[in-house]
Write a protein that holds these residues in place. Sequence first.
Motif, PDB file in Angstrom:
ATOM      1  N   ALA A 225       6.680  -8.371  -0.782  1.00 55.25           N
ATOM      2  CA  ALA A 225       5.656  -7.860  -1.699  1.00 55.25           C
ATOM      3  C   ALA A 225       5.949  -6.390  -1.969  1.00 55.25           C
ATOM      4  O   ALA A 225       6.592  -5.707  -1.169  1.00 55.25           O
ATOM      5  N   VAL A 226       5.458  -5.929  -3.106  1.00 55.58           N
ATOM      6  CA  VAL A 226       5.553  -4.513  -3.450  1.00 55.58           C
ATOM      7  C   VAL A 226       4.141  -4.001  -3.691  1.00 55.58           C
ATOM      8  O   VAL A 226       3.360  -4.627  -4.422  1.00 55.58           O
ATOM      9  N   LEU A 232       2.551   4.961   4.270  1.00 52.01           N
ATOM     10  CA  LEU A 232       3.333   4.221   5.252  1.00 52.01           C
ATOM     11  C   LEU A 232       2.586   4.059   6.570  1.00 52.01           C
ATOM     12  O   LEU A 232       2.686   3.009   7.213  1.00 52.01           O
ATOM     13  N   ALA A 233       1.840   5.050   6.974  1.00 53.00           N
ATOM     14  CA  ALA A 233       1.101   4.957   8.237  1.00 53.00           C
ATOM     15  C   ALA A 233       0.098   3.804   8.195  1.00 53.00           C
ATOM     16  O   ALA A 233      -0.052   3.058   9.173  1.00 53.00           O
ATOM     17  N   THR A 234      -0.584   3.656   7.064  1.00 52.60           N
ATOM     18  CA  THR A 234      -1.534   2.552   6.922  1.00 52.60           C
ATOM     19  C   THR A 234      -0.807   1.215   6.917  1.00 52.60           C
ATOM     20  O   THR A 234      -1.246   0.239   7.552  1.00 52.60           O
ATOM     21  N   LEU A 235       0.321   1.143   6.211  1.00 52.56           N
ATOM     22  CA  LEU A 235       1.107  -0.100   6.158  1.00 52.56           C
ATOM     23  C   LEU A 235       1.562  -0.506   7.555  1.00 52.56           C
ATOM     24  O   LEU A 235       1.471  -1.677   7.941  1.00 52.56           O
ATOM     25  N   GLY A 254      11.616   1.921   0.651  1.00 48.79           N
ATOM     26  CA  GLY A 254      11.156   2.707  -0.482  1.00 48.79           C
ATOM     27  C   GLY A 254      10.354   3.918  -0.050  1.00 48.79           C
ATOM     28  O   GLY A 254      10.122   4.162   1.139  1.00 48.79           O
ATOM     29  N   ASN A 255       9.917   4.674  -1.033  1.00 48.28           N
ATOM     30  CA  ASN A 255       9.175   5.905  -0.785  1.00 48.28           C
ATOM     31  C   ASN A 255       7.838   5.866  -1.511  1.00 48.28           C
ATOM     32  O   ASN A 255       7.720   5.308  -2.604  1.00 48.28           O
ATOM     33  N   PHE A 256       6.830   6.436  -0.879  1.00 48.68           N
ATOM     34  CA  PHE A 256       5.502   6.517  -1.484  1.00 48.68           C
ATOM     35  C   PHE A 256       5.608   7.115  -2.895  1.00 48.68           C
ATOM     36  O   PHE A 256       6.360   8.064  -3.107  1.00 48.68           O
ATOM     37  N   PRO A 257       4.924   6.554  -3.890  1.00 47.26           N
ATOM     38  CA  PRO A 257       3.808   5.603  -3.760  1.00 47.26           C
ATOM     39  C   PRO A 257       4.195   4.127  -3.797  1.00 47.26           C
ATOM     40  O   PRO A 257       3.346   3.271  -3.555  1.00 47.26           O
ATOM     41  N   ILE A 259       6.225   0.982  -2.321  1.00 44.80           N
ATOM     42  CA  ILE A 259       6.914   0.524  -1.115  1.00 44.80           C
ATOM     43  C   ILE A 259       7.017  -0.992  -1.119  1.00 44.80           C
ATOM     44  O   ILE A 259       6.054  -1.699  -1.447  1.00 44.80           O
ATOM     45  N   GLN A 260       8.198  -1.499  -0.743  1.00 45.72           N
ATOM     46  CA  GLN A 260       8.402  -2.944  -0.606  1.00 45.72           C
ATOM     47  C   GLN A 260       8.156  -3.369   0.829  1.00 45.72           C
ATOM     48  O   GLN A 260       8.638  -2.728   1.766  1.00 45.72           O
ATOM     49  N   ILE A 261       7.401  -4.437   0.992  1.00 40.90           N
ATOM     50  CA  ILE A 261       7.081  -4.994   2.309  1.00 40.90           C
ATOM     51  C   ILE A 261       7.831  -6.304   2.473  1.00 40.90           C
ATOM     52  O   ILE A 261       7.796  -7.166   1.587  1.00 40.90           O
ATOM     53  N   THR A 262       8.508  -6.466   3.598  1.00 39.46           N
ATOM     54  CA  THR A 262       9.203  -7.724   3.894  1.00 39.46           C
ATOM     55  C   THR A 262       8.623  -8.326   5.165  1.00 39.46           C
ATOM     56  O   THR A 262       8.654  -7.693   6.229  1.00 39.46           O
TER      57      THR A 262
END
Length: 468
Positions: A225-226, A232-235, A254-257, A259-262
């Motif tokens: 997901a993107v 990042l701390a919250t993620l 990736g970089n804020f804002p 970010i890709q989540i795997t």
Amino acid sequence: MDYRKEIEGFMDAHRDEMIEDICTLCRINSEKKPYVEGKPYGEGTFEALNAALTMAEGYGFSINNYDNYVGTADLNDKERQLDILAHLDVVPAGEGWVETAPFEPVVKDGKLYGRGTADDKGPAVAALYAMRAVKELGIPLSKNVRLILGTDEECGSSDIEYYYGREKEAPMTFSPDAEFPVINIEKGRLEGHFNASFQASEAVPRLVKVEAGIKANVVPGKAKAVVEGVDLATLEGTAREVEAGTGVSFGFEGNFPVIQITAQGDGAHASTPQEGRNALTALLLYLTRLPLAQCPQMDAVGALVELFPHGDTCGKAAGIAMEDELSGSLTLAFSMLTVSSDSLEGVFDSRCPICSNEDNVLKAVKKNMAAKGLTLENETMVPPHHVDGNSHFVRTLLAVYEEYTGLKGSCESTGGGTYVHHLENGVAFGAALPGTDNHMHGADEFAVVDELLVSAKIFAQVIVELCS
């Protein structure tokens, strides 16, 4: 006459040759690809089919190529009594291979690793060698056995539909595409395709997209997901919470804002979803725990979490859980999903027991999905399949299995549909022994070499018993 000694001697003498023939086929990536002229499922399946037919012809069998959909090898020119139905296509290689590269088969510690070694090139070659043994030993038969090699089993079996539109099925058919002893019950199947549309929202933090799944019949081991506007701390903090409850891990790029989540779980066959860790359902749960702006898109994601919660592999939340004594419980795997700003499309795979029908499964889940704004597109489902376990055919298979393994034979039920599902007198028979987890459809797929060898012996004896 008892030919067991001769059959065992032949197979033992040709063990290494059989393994090398399996490797020859497993070096070919025969995943289904788009149609090109003369190659209905792409280059790989075409290459695998013609390699197998060349192999069979080299051993003296009469071969036939049905327009590169299906190939056959006949033991003799007599009336057909038995069909052995195997396939040469494979599921995608996927990721996570450790023992070898997917299409570089290798033997380690008595196991033959590689995509297709167990499903179904290894068993196909074992059946070919069974026919070769009967032929080269000169065992007299009054009937014919035909090896049928398909190329689209993993993606709908349109190859077999093409074949049986031109040929009649034999009085008896078995497919070496499961495990011993005999599988005479195959659950029905609902491959549910659904969609939803909604108004796009630009509010942030937001979900940009979701992409997960490779095939309808594979529990996804990875999902992505993107998101935009979540630090990042919250993620990472949310990831720790969800991982603790699901066993699925999360990585970030990736970089804020943006970010890709795997999400990384464990793949499995959709007929046994409880054996995997579904990365998709865990990812959706994760997304609902993030501080994303409320919008129609996230309402739809929340509806998916309610209908297909992580860990629910029996369809309880979807309202279709059921079971019966002969075939067991319904299973459900949420296997594919794409989400964009204004729509989503998804697939789930449900394997349904003998007690199931379109009223209590298809119509029920369609109604429950519609109540949450999701449209199930299906109008039909595949019914369950059942062959009498007391028939001469099934009793013969069980008797030979017991003779060669020393194990007790019995009839079993499966959620994994095979080629024989639509055949009147077709069962699954082999080629793995009970308890062998050969990572079918997963990374590091393997076949136990000794099990392939005993399978070939069993198949040869079955040919003698049924076709003499």
